[in-house]
Design a protein around this motif. Structure first.
Motif, short mmCIF file in Angstrom:
data_model
loop_
_atom_site.label_atom_id
_atom_site.label_comp_id
_atom_site.label_asym_id
_atom_site.label_seq_id
_atom_site.Cartn_x
_atom_site.Cartn_y
_atom_site.Cartn_z
N GLY A 95 42.29 38.38 114.39
CA GLY A 95 40.94 38.70 113.87
C GLY A 95 39.98 37.76 113.96
O GLY A 95 38.76 38.17 114.16
N GLY A 96 40.30 36.48 113.93
CA GLY A 96 39.12 35.54 114.00
C GLY A 96 38.43 35.29 115.44
O GLY A 96 37.50 35.08 115.61
N THR A 97 39.50 35.52 116.30
CA THR A 97 39.01 35.43 117.84
C THR A 97 38.13 36.39 117.93
O THR A 97 36.89 36.47 118.69
N ILE A 98 38.32 37.94 117.46
CA ILE A 98 37.59 39.08 117.66
C ILE A 98 36.11 38.90 116.99
O ILE A 98 34.98 39.31 117.65
N TYR A 99 36.25 38.37 115.71
CA TYR A 99 34.97 37.87 114.91
C TYR A 99 34.17 37.20 115.75
O TYR A 99 32.92 37.37 115.68
N ILE A 100 34.49 35.78 116.16
CA ILE A 100 33.71 34.90 116.82
C ILE A 100 33.12 35.30 117.99
O ILE A 100 32.05 35.28 118.42
N ALA A 101 34.15 36.21 118.91
CA ALA A 101 33.64 36.63 120.24
C ALA A 101 32.45 37.64 120.15
O ALA A 101 31.39 37.36 120.88
N ILE A 102 32.64 38.46 119.02
CA ILE A 102 31.34 39.45 119.07
C ILE A 102 30.27 38.95 118.45
O ILE A 102 29.10 39.11 119.28
N ASN A 103 30.25 38.07 117.47
CA ASN A 103 29.07 37.64 116.88
C ASN A 103 28.48 36.37 117.92
O ASN A 103 27.02 36.52 118.04
N PHE A 104 29.13 35.55 118.33
CA PHE A 104 28.57 34.62 119.36
C PHE A 104 27.99 35.29 120.65
O PHE A 104 26.89 34.81 120.84
N THR A 105 28.56 36.32 121.13
CA THR A 105 27.99 36.80 122.19
C THR A 105 26.79 37.76 121.85
O THR A 105 25.81 37.59 122.85
N LEU A 106 26.99 38.43 120.77
CA LEU A 106 25.46 39.25 120.30
C LEU A 106 24.32 38.11 119.90
O LEU A 106 23.43 38.22 120.46
N GLY A 107 24.58 36.84 119.55
CA GLY A 107 23.58 35.87 119.12
C GLY A 107 23.20 35.46 120.54
O GLY A 107 21.87 35.03 120.56
N LEU A 108 23.84 35.19 121.51
CA LEU A 108 23.58 34.68 122.75
C LEU A 108 22.61 35.58 123.29
O LEU A 108 21.66 35.42 124.01
N LEU A 109 22.90 36.98 123.41
CA LEU A 109 22.23 37.81 123.93
C LEU A 109 21.00 38.29 123.43
O LEU A 109 19.79 38.35 123.86
N PHE A 110 20.85 37.92 122.04
CA PHE A 110 19.74 38.20 121.43
C PHE A 110 18.70 37.33 121.47
O PHE A 110 17.42 37.43 121.78
N ALA A 111 19.09 36.05 121.62
CA ALA A 111 18.37 34.81 121.95
C ALA A 111 17.86 34.84 123.49
O ALA A 111 16.63 34.38 123.59
N LEU A 112 18.59 35.43 124.14
CA LEU A 112 18.14 35.68 125.90
C LEU A 112 17.09 36.59 125.69
O LEU A 112 15.92 36.49 126.50
N LEU A 113 17.17 37.73 125.04
CA LEU A 113 16.31 38.76 125.03
C LEU A 113 14.99 38.27 124.49
O LEU A 113 13.65 38.88 124.59
N ALA A 114 15.14 37.14 123.24
CA ALA A 114 13.70 36.74 122.82
C ALA A 114 13.05 35.79 123.66
O ALA A 114 12.05 35.30 123.03
N GLY A 115 13.75 35.58 124.82
CA GLY A 115 13.24 34.45 125.64
C GLY A 115 13.23 33.07 125.40
O GLY A 115 12.39 32.26 125.73
#
Length: 414
Positions: A95-115
């Motif tokens: 569960g912890g791996t799933i939680y970290i993987a999803i939120n960390f990936t989304l955070g990276l993608l969001f920052a990338l899209l924000a330039g």
């Protein structure tokens, strides 16, 4: 320092007023504590000749707030036991791996899209990944959900996050502050953090008979001194090896929950948990500069949306992996959506490394929004669950009813 006692007294009065207002409005008390702290903090505007800002007492209030986090997590640990947590070990790791993987990936993608540049991307991903241990603990206790089946998973994810945090801060510090990082150093940090947690849990469980004898103290004064001394030493030591002091407090609570003195400890610690816990959220508000929040509105709102989606999905998947019901899985995602002290630590790391100045106001506004939304969504988790699952359950019930009718018709015909 002449007016220090007066400032502390006024702080307590303001916190009490905020609490009474929240009860009157039937709303979570956490946002009220944070907002009143913002209104009188060192960064608040001065109203003419009147200065209501808490400046002299801010460092002391901040320390009292740190004690609040320790008591909140310690009390939460008392509600559980080492045995219960160990039994859920495999599902917690998954569960912890799933939680970290999803939120960390989304955070990276969001920052990338924000330039954002690469280092800023890493800081933003850190800000959006780690939950607030203090807010999660407060919400679980206030809503009386410590006995819920999903709370073991929530506690496990909080501890799993801390191992991730120890590793991630090591990596990020190397990249942002010195420009390089050592794989061996990062691996060592992770092993030390994980080893310390396991050692406290295993040794603590073996030491329960000894602890029962040591804590067999008639005097309440001496009993509290022994408990507080053990709590502060373990929590303080954990901080020196890059394990959050709050997690150290949680571990102490988990161990003492196995002893015969658990109910006595719980009863005596309650006033300290409530008082210092309120001081934490007030002190958190003192650190936020309201005048800097405007420029980070859209960035913060975007991150909030991403976090809400990521937490909901991660909660559902983590709960499913542990065999929990959809309702319990929704509770997981909504309870750990709040962000707080660790997000601010990440933003401060970016500031120390000379990264973009928007990181701090972004983190402050993002944390403030989720500190308000998190407790509210957790409280209304039943409605959220019905919103997503009512139609599905109704359709399934209808299908079962139709199947039952067909079976009855077949039996009559037969």
């Amino acid at each position: 320092m002449d007016h220090l006692v007066l400032e502390i007294g006024l702080a307590v009065v303001l916190i009490a007023v905020a609490g009474l207002l929240s009860v009157k409005l039937k709303f979570s008390v956490i946002p009220f504590y944070i907002l009143v702290g913002m209104a009188v903090g060192p960064h608040a505007p001065k109203w003419g000749v009147f200065d209501f800002r808490f400046i002299e007492s801010a460092p002391l209030i901040e320390f009292m707030g740190r004690l609040g986090v320790l008591f909140l997590l310690f009390y939460l640990g008392l509600e559980f036991s080492v045995g219960r947590l160990i039994k859920s070990g495999r599902s917690i790791v998954v569960g912890g791996t799933i939680y970290i993987a999803i939120n960390f990936t989304l955070g990276l993608l969001f920052a990338l899209l924000a330039g954002m540049p690469f280092k800023e991307m890493l800081v933003i991903a850190g800000i959006t990944t780690i939950s607030s241990s203090a807010i999660v603990a407060k919400v679980l206790v206030d809503l009386k959900r410590t006995a819920n089946p999903e709370t073991e998973m929530i506690l496990g994810i909080i501890m799993f996050e801390d191992v991730f945090l120890a590793v991630y801060i090591s990596i990020l510090s190397g990249l942002v502050l010195s420009g390089s990082t050592s794989f061996a150093g990062v691996a060592l940090s992770a092993l030390i953090a994980l080893g310390f947690m396991l050692a406290v849990l295993v040794i603590g469980r073996k030491a329960v008979p000894l602890l029962n004898k040591v804590l067999d103290i008639r005097s309440n004064e001496l009993f509290l001194l022994v408990i507080f001394g053990g709590l502060m030493v373990i929590a303080g030591f954990s901080e020196t090896i890059h394990v959050a002091e709050a997690i150290g407090a949680l571990l102490v609570g988990l161990v003492l929950a196995e002893t015969d003195h658990m109910k006595r400890i719980e009863h005596m610690i309650l006033p300290f948990r409530d008082f210092f816990g309120a001081m934490f959220f007030f002190s958190f508000g003192l650190t936020i500069d309201p005048t800097t929040l405007g420029g980070a509105v859209w960035l913060s709102l975007g991150a909030v949306v991403i976090t809400l989606i990521g937490n909901f999905v991660a909660g559902m998947l983590a709960g499913k992996s542990a065999g929990l019901s959809p309702k319990a899985s929704v509770n997981i995602g909504l309870t750990i959506v709040s962000r707080g002290e660790f997000s601010i630590v990440m933003a401060n790391l970016g500031k120390a490394g000379g990264l973009m100045t928007i990181l701090q106001p972004f983190a402050a506004l993002y944390v403030l929004i989720l500190a308000i939304l998190g407790p509210l969504l957790t409280k209304e988790s039943k409605r959220v669950y019905k919103l997503f699952y009512a139609r599905k359950e109704n359709a399934k019930a209808k299908e079962n009813a139709q199947a039952a009718e067909r079976a009855q018709a077949e039996r009559r015909e037969g």
